[in-house]
Scaffold this active site. Structure first.
Site, PDB file in Angstrom:
ATOM      1  N   SER A  34       5.005   2.737   7.637  1.00 16.37           N
ATOM      2  CA  SER A  34       4.669   1.523   6.882  1.00 16.37           C
ATOM      3  C   SER A  34       5.825   1.095   5.991  1.00 16.37           C
ATOM      4  CB  SER A  34       3.430   1.767   6.026  1.00 16.37           C
ATOM      5  OG  SER A  34       2.288   1.908   6.827  1.00 16.37           O
TER       6      SER A  34
ATOM      7  N   HIS B 257       0.811  -1.213   0.000  1.00 14.55           N
ATOM      8  CA  HIS B 257       0.000   0.000   0.000  1.00 14.55           C
ATOM      9  C   HIS B 257       0.854   1.278   0.000  1.00 14.55           C
ATOM     10  CE1 HIS B 257       0.495  -0.246   4.515  1.00 14.55           C
ATOM     11  NE2 HIS B 257       0.558   1.067   4.371  1.00 14.55           N
TER      12      HIS B 257
ATOM     13  N   ASP C 165       0.101  -7.670   1.387  1.00 25.78           N
ATOM     14  CA  ASP C 165       0.481  -6.265   1.560  1.00 25.78           C
ATOM     15  C   ASP C 165       1.992  -6.092   1.566  1.00 25.78           C
ATOM     16  OD1 ASP C 165       0.045  -3.560   1.770  1.00 25.78           O
ATOM     17  OD2 ASP C 165      -0.100  -3.573   3.955  1.00 25.78           O
TER      18      ASP C 165
END
Length: 473
Positions: free
Chosen positions: A335, A220, A253
């Site tokens: 992230s 993402h 992910d």
């Protein structure tokens, strides 16, 4: 008093009242015995007389010299004792430093008898008076010095420790703490990623996997640049390089990139997430809110946490992760960054956080993809650009509201579940030793394995062995 003493008043008249005794006076020779009055009351009166002086109401005794006359019910005020007696009259003028106007100070001389007998040596009263005056004098001087110091500090004449020079800067003087050692080891392997897409832009973090620029991050983070965008990698030494997407897997992910035209990078050390324990210390790295090279620390809060990551995280499709939970501060921009143990070994990829508001800030509940799962996916993405995931071959009941297992909805014909004899309506409560209380936990438990792994399911109270299948993402 009867004059039965051989040294009669004539001696006293020759010496005069208050005159010190002659050397041939027996009173000056303490080794010779002296006569004592036969009457006990007389002896007591004589002792009091020698100590405090004659009972003359008009003459101050030593205690009065220091504090004033003993008025019962009205103790001497501080203003009187310090302002008048101690400083103005007695302490500096007479008893302490020498005679003042009007003759020798009474408190410093032996008391004379009213009958003109020889003077006696100073008793305890004189010593007490001098001690009291000295105490007052010392206290007054100390108070004055303290006052002047405080006044000087207020006017800038003294800066205290601010006037001292700084010690020399010596980073090597103090040994590295465990977190400092981990930071020094891991920071060269952390990358900040700037992403620009056709319709969106963002930023995140990455991890160096090889010296020639192979990087690992979340899908993402880079998904916006998958079709016509660009990614720039910013390294800890201040250099930057464009990076190309090698492969990505929305279901896990994860994504792999390669920085262009670089060499000599510092790869991260790979750990083993199966060895993690709840309460174990960990350190998180990344670029939260664009602040590159940020280090935070915490512990492992939980293991095997089923986390549903939806489109609010930036992903194009929802997925379920089997995650490591940590209270190390993780914020947007973390992230794709590393979560490491206290040896600096990579144990997880920071991927998601729980929040209580729209701002998305850390509340101490963060989630990382275990490295054992991420390593397998990254290897496939680097090799083929795509990754496979383990499947059971069932769908879950949409109306399942139980909290004691996951209810099977449909069974895929020919799939692993059907081959193991599973049927719709069965309730799965355990995968191997891992409890299952809902559908997300069943999905997370299966995806924590690789295609071809053999697992034991507890279904409706009985154990069923299943060989998992594989599906390309």
């Amino acid at each position: 008093m009867a004059n039965d003493n051989p040294d009669s008043a004539s001696d006293t008249s020759e010496q005069g009242p208050g005159t010190p005794p002659r050397p041939d006076d027996p009173a000056a020779r303490p080794d010779e015995p002296t006569r004592q009055p036969a009457d006990p009351a007389a002896r007591t009166a004589e002792r009091d007389y020698a100590t405090w002086g004659p009972p003359n109401p008009g003459q101050q005794n030593p205690v009065q010299a220091a504090y004033g006359p003993p008025v019962f019910g009205q103790p001497p005020a501080y203003g009187q004792a310090f302002g008048q007696q101690a400083y103005g009259q007695q302490a500096y003028g007479q008893p302490a430093y020498g005679p003042g106007p009007g003759g020798p100070p009474t408190a410093m001389l032996p008391a004379a008898t009213s009958e003109g007998s020889r003077p006696r040596r100073a008793g305890l009263g004189t010593i007490a008076a001098v001690g009291l005056v000295t105490a007052l004098l010392g206290g007054g001087i100390g108070g004055y010095v303290g006052y002047e110091s405080a006044r000087g500090a207020g006017t800038g004449s003294s800066a205290g420790v601010l006037a001292d020079p700084l010690p020399p800067a010596d980073p090597d003087a103090t040994p590295l703490s465990p977190v400092e050692a981990v930071a020094a080891r891991v920071l060269p392997s952390v990358v900040q990623l700037q992403v620009e897409g056709v319709r969106a832009a963002g930023e995140g973090s990455g991890i160096v996997l090889s010296a020639d620029g192979l990087l690992l991050t979340n899908n993402h983070v880079v998904e916006a640049a998958a079709n016509g965008g660009r990614v720039v990698a910013l390294f800890q030494d201040g250099t930057s390089a464009p990076a190309q997407i090698v492969g990505r897997d929305p279901s896990s992910d994860l994504a792999v990139l390669r920085a262009q035209g670089v060499s000599g990078l510092t790869p991260v050390t790979i750990g083993n997430s199966d060895s993690l324990r709840v309460g174990q210390q960990v350190v998180a790295f990344g670029a939260p809110l664009g602040l590159g090279g940020t280090v935070t620390t915490g512990i492992i809060s939980a293991l095997n946490r089923a986390v549903s990551v939806g489109q609010e995280s930036g992903a194009s499709e929802a997925t379920v992760l089997s995650a490591v939970q940590t209270d190390a501060a993780i914020n947007p921009g973390n992230s794709g960054g590393p979560l490491v143990d206290m040896q600096g070994a990579l144990v997880g990829i920071n991927s998601a956080i729980a929040t209580t508001g729209a701002q998305g800030g850390s509340i101490g509940v963060g989630f990382a993809i275990p490295i054992n799962q991420a390593k397998r996916v990254a290897e496939e993405l680097e090799r083929t650009g795509r990754a496979t995931r383990a499947i059971l071959g069932v769908s879950l009941s949409a109306g399942d509201r139980t909290s004691n297992g996951a209810t099977i909805g449909q069974v895929t014909p020919g799939g692993p579940a059907e081959q193991a004899g599973l049927r719709a309506g069965g309730v799965v409560t355990r995968v191997d030793d891992r409890p299952v209380t809902n559908g997300n936990e069943l999905v997370a438990a299966i995806r924590d394995h690789a295609p071809g792994d053999r697992v034991t399911l507890t279904v409706d109270g009985r154990q069923v062995d299943v060989t998992l299948g594989g599906q390309t993402g």
